[in-house]
Design a protein around this motif. Structure first.
Motif, PDB file in Angstrom:
ATOM      1  N   PHE A 167       0.863  -1.171   0.000  1.00 41.55           N
ATOM      2  CA  PHE A 167       0.000   0.000   0.000  1.00 41.55           C
ATOM      3  C   PHE A 167       0.900   1.222   0.000  1.00 41.55           C
ATOM      4  CE2 PHE A 167      -2.351  -3.335   2.238  1.00 41.55           C
ATOM      5  CZ  PHE A 167      -3.493  -3.387   1.462  1.00 41.55           C
ATOM      6  N   ASN A 168       0.637   2.149  -0.907  1.00 40.36           N
ATOM      7  CA  ASN A 168       1.455   3.347  -1.015  1.00 40.36           C
ATOM      8  C   ASN A 168       0.647   4.595  -0.676  1.00 40.36           C
ATOM      9  OD1 ASN A 168       3.779   1.963  -1.866  1.00 40.36           O
ATOM     10  ND2 ASN A 168       3.004   1.889  -3.938  1.00 40.36           N
ATOM     11  N   CYS A 169       1.325   5.562  -0.096  1.00 43.72           N
ATOM     12  CA  CYS A 169       0.729   6.842   0.273  1.00 43.72           C
ATOM     13  C   CYS A 169       0.293   7.584  -0.989  1.00 43.72           C
ATOM     14  CB  CYS A 169       1.750   7.663   1.045  1.00 43.72           C
ATOM     15  SG  CYS A 169       1.190   9.316   1.505  1.00 43.72           S
ATOM     16  N   PRO A 170      -0.934   8.092  -1.022  1.00 45.64           N
ATOM     17  CA  PRO A 170      -1.370   8.846  -2.198  1.00 45.64           C
ATOM     18  C   PRO A 170      -0.665  10.196  -2.330  1.00 45.64           C
ATOM     19  CG  PRO A 170      -3.083   8.849  -0.518  1.00 45.64           C
ATOM     20  CD  PRO A 170      -1.996   7.947  -0.035  1.00 45.64           C
ATOM     21  N   ASP A 171      -0.088  10.700  -1.233  1.00 44.24           N
ATOM     22  CA  ASP A 171       0.574  12.006  -1.267  1.00 44.24           C
ATOM     23  C   ASP A 171       2.021  11.925  -1.747  1.00 44.24           C
ATOM     24  OD1 ASP A 171      -1.743  13.231  -0.337  1.00 44.24           O
ATOM     25  OD2 ASP A 171      -1.115  13.110   1.759  1.00 44.24           O
ATOM     26  N   ILE A 211       2.872   2.427   3.118  1.00 45.76           N
ATOM     27  CA  ILE A 211       1.977   2.499   4.269  1.00 45.76           C
ATOM     28  C   ILE A 211       2.330   1.323   5.173  1.00 45.76           C
ATOM     29  CG2 ILE A 211      -0.421   2.355   5.038  1.00 45.76           C
ATOM     30  CD1 ILE A 211       0.062   4.913   3.528  1.00 45.76           C
ATOM     31  N   VAL A 212       2.573   1.598   6.448  1.00 44.83           N
ATOM     32  CA  VAL A 212       3.018   0.560   7.383  1.00 44.83           C
ATOM     33  C   VAL A 212       2.168   0.592   8.655  1.00 44.83           C
ATOM     34  CG1 VAL A 212       5.394   0.556   6.540  1.00 44.83           C
ATOM     35  CG2 VAL A 212       4.748   2.102   8.372  1.00 44.83           C
ATOM     36  N   TRP A 213       2.205  -0.537   9.393  1.00 44.56           N
ATOM     37  CA  TRP A 213       1.596  -0.601  10.706  1.00 44.56           C
ATOM     38  C   TRP A 213       2.258  -1.715  11.485  1.00 44.56           C
ATOM     39  CZ3 TRP A 213      -0.987  -2.267   6.339  1.00 44.56           C
ATOM     40  CH2 TRP A 213      -1.332  -3.593   6.287  1.00 44.56           C
ATOM     41  N   ASP A 214       2.152  -1.650  12.816  1.00 45.63           N
ATOM     42  CA  ASP A 214       2.701  -2.686  13.677  1.00 45.63           C
ATOM     43  C   ASP A 214       1.823  -3.921  13.612  1.00 45.63           C
ATOM     44  OD1 ASP A 214       4.793  -1.099  14.597  1.00 45.63           O
ATOM     45  OD2 ASP A 214       3.574  -0.244  16.209  1.00 45.63           O
ATOM     46  N   ASP A 215       2.437  -5.102  13.680  1.00 50.35           N
ATOM     47  CA  ASP A 215       1.679  -6.352  13.635  1.00 50.35           C
ATOM     48  C   ASP A 215       0.660  -6.453  14.764  1.00 50.35           C
ATOM     49  OD1 ASP A 215       2.885  -7.276  11.345  1.00 50.35           O
ATOM     50  OD2 ASP A 215       4.405  -8.427  12.408  1.00 50.35           O
ATOM     51  N   GLY A 216       0.973  -5.900  15.913  1.00 46.23           N
ATOM     52  CA  GLY A 216       0.083  -5.999  17.065  1.00 46.23           C
ATOM     53  C   GLY A 216      -0.939  -4.878  17.149  1.00 46.23           C
ATOM     54  N   GLN A 263      -6.974   1.213  14.605  1.00 49.86           N
ATOM     55  CA  GLN A 263      -5.877   2.185  14.556  1.00 49.86           C
ATOM     56  C   GLN A 263      -5.588   2.575  13.112  1.00 49.86           C
ATOM     57  OE1 GLN A 263      -3.004  -0.141  16.954  1.00 49.86           O
ATOM     58  NE2 GLN A 263      -2.748   1.787  18.080  1.00 49.86           N
ATOM     59  N   LEU A 264      -5.026   3.754  12.941  1.00 51.83           N
ATOM     60  CA  LEU A 264      -4.670   4.225  11.611  1.00 51.83           C
ATOM     61  C   LEU A 264      -3.280   3.740  11.228  1.00 51.83           C
ATOM     62  CD1 LEU A 264      -5.914   7.919  11.769  1.00 51.83           C
ATOM     63  CD2 LEU A 264      -7.054   5.958  10.729  1.00 51.83           C
ATOM     64  N   ASP A 324      -1.110  10.144   8.347  1.00 52.63           N
ATOM     65  CA  ASP A 324      -1.982   9.036   8.733  1.00 52.63           C
ATOM     66  C   ASP A 324      -2.635   8.449   7.496  1.00 52.63           C
ATOM     67  OD1 ASP A 324      -1.490   9.182  11.423  1.00 52.63           O
ATOM     68  OD2 ASP A 324      -3.220  10.452  11.868  1.00 52.63           O
ATOM     69  N   GLY A 325      -2.711   7.119   7.462  1.00 56.37           N
ATOM     70  CA  GLY A 325      -3.352   6.415   6.364  1.00 56.37           C
ATOM     71  C   GLY A 325      -4.695   5.867   6.797  1.00 56.37           C
ATOM     72  N   PRO A 326      -5.256   4.975   6.004  1.00 55.49           N
ATOM     73  CA  PRO A 326      -6.551   4.391   6.333  1.00 55.49           C
ATOM     74  C   PRO A 326      -6.458   3.470   7.553  1.00 55.49           C
ATOM     75  CG  PRO A 326      -5.659   3.401   4.344  1.00 55.49           C
ATOM     76  CD  PRO A 326      -4.739   4.496   4.729  1.00 55.49           C
ATOM     77  N   PRO A 327      -7.601   3.176   8.178  1.00 59.25           N
ATOM     78  CA  PRO A 327      -7.589   2.228   9.300  1.00 59.25           C
ATOM     79  C   PRO A 327      -7.023   0.876   8.863  1.00 59.25           C
ATOM     80  CG  PRO A 327      -9.723   3.321   9.146  1.00 59.25           C
ATOM     81  CD  PRO A 327      -8.944   3.701   7.926  1.00 59.25           C
ATOM     82  N   ILE A 328      -6.363   0.208   9.775  1.00 53.92           N
ATOM     83  CA  ILE A 328      -5.727  -1.069   9.492  1.00 53.92           C
ATOM     84  C   ILE A 328      -6.750  -2.100   9.029  1.00 53.92           C
ATOM     85  CG2 ILE A 328      -4.449  -2.975  10.569  1.00 53.92           C
ATOM     86  CD1 ILE A 328      -3.055  -0.745  12.254  1.00 53.92           C
ATOM     87  N   ALA A 329      -7.950  -2.066   9.593  1.00 54.58           N
ATOM     88  CA  ALA A 329      -8.999  -3.010   9.182  1.00 54.58           C
ATOM     89  C   ALA A 329      -9.318  -2.871   7.696  1.00 54.58           C
ATOM     90  CB  ALA A 329     -10.266  -2.800  10.008  1.00 54.58           C
ATOM     91  N   ASP A 330      -9.327  -1.645   7.180  1.00 53.47           N
ATOM     92  CA  ASP A 330      -9.588  -1.427   5.753  1.00 53.47           C
ATOM     93  C   ASP A 330      -8.480  -2.030   4.891  1.00 53.47           C
ATOM     94  OD1 ASP A 330     -11.806  -0.037   6.595  1.00 53.47           O
ATOM     95  OD2 ASP A 330     -11.085   1.939   5.954  1.00 53.47           O
ATOM     96  N   LEU A 331      -7.234  -1.860   5.321  1.00 54.45           N
ATOM     97  CA  LEU A 331      -6.112  -2.419   4.567  1.00 54.45           C
ATOM     98  C   LEU A 331      -6.135  -3.941   4.597  1.00 54.45           C
ATOM     99  CD1 LEU A 331      -3.226  -0.017   5.632  1.00 54.45           C
ATOM    100  CD2 LEU A 331      -4.590   0.033   3.540  1.00 54.45           C
ATOM    101  N   LYS A 332      -6.479  -4.513   5.752  1.00 58.58           N
ATOM    102  CA  LYS A 332      -6.581  -5.968   5.845  1.00 58.58           C
ATOM    103  C   LYS A 332      -7.674  -6.493   4.922  1.00 58.58           C
ATOM    104  CE  LYS A 332      -4.840  -6.642  10.542  1.00 58.58           C
ATOM    105  NZ  LYS A 332      -5.217  -7.061  11.911  1.00 58.58           N
ATOM    106  N   ALA A 333      -8.806  -5.792   4.870  1.00 57.14           N
ATOM    107  CA  ALA A 333      -9.911  -6.220   3.998  1.00 57.14           C
ATOM    108  C   ALA A 333      -9.487  -6.162   2.529  1.00 57.14           C
ATOM    109  CB  ALA A 333     -11.141  -5.344   4.233  1.00 57.14           C
TER     110      ALA A 333
END
Length: 73
Positions: free
Chosen positions: A9-13, A18-23, A28-29, A38-47
């Motif tokens: 996932f890449n930043c549109p800006d 786009i990164v997040w912690d595994d835990g 969370q964003l 800040d990017g999209p919520p982690i749940a959206d990226l997982k989906a």
């Protein structure tokens, strides 16, 4: 046969990753590693990642049964 699906996932800006912690919790964003935005919520990226993985698995199954007389719909 094992395939690895890599989804980035890449930043549109700025185009940074786009990164997040595994835990991290799903609500969370995520954050851009380049500009810190800040990017999209982690749940959206997982989906989105699950949808891409399912498409990849469907293609692999269809390719595996191609020409065998079986039809997957």
């Amino acid at each position: 046969m094992t395939d690895t699906v890599t989804i980035k996932f890449n930043c549109p800006d700025c185009g940074g990753a786009i990164v997040w912690d595994d835990g991290a919790a799903d609500d969370q964003l995520s954050r851009c590693s380049g500009c810190g935005q800040d990017g999209p919520p982690i749940a959206d990226l997982k989906a989105r990642g699950m949808a891409e993985t399912k498409k990849h698995a469907d293609k692999m199954l269809k390719d595996a049964f191609k020409g065998t007389g079986w039809k997957l719909s």
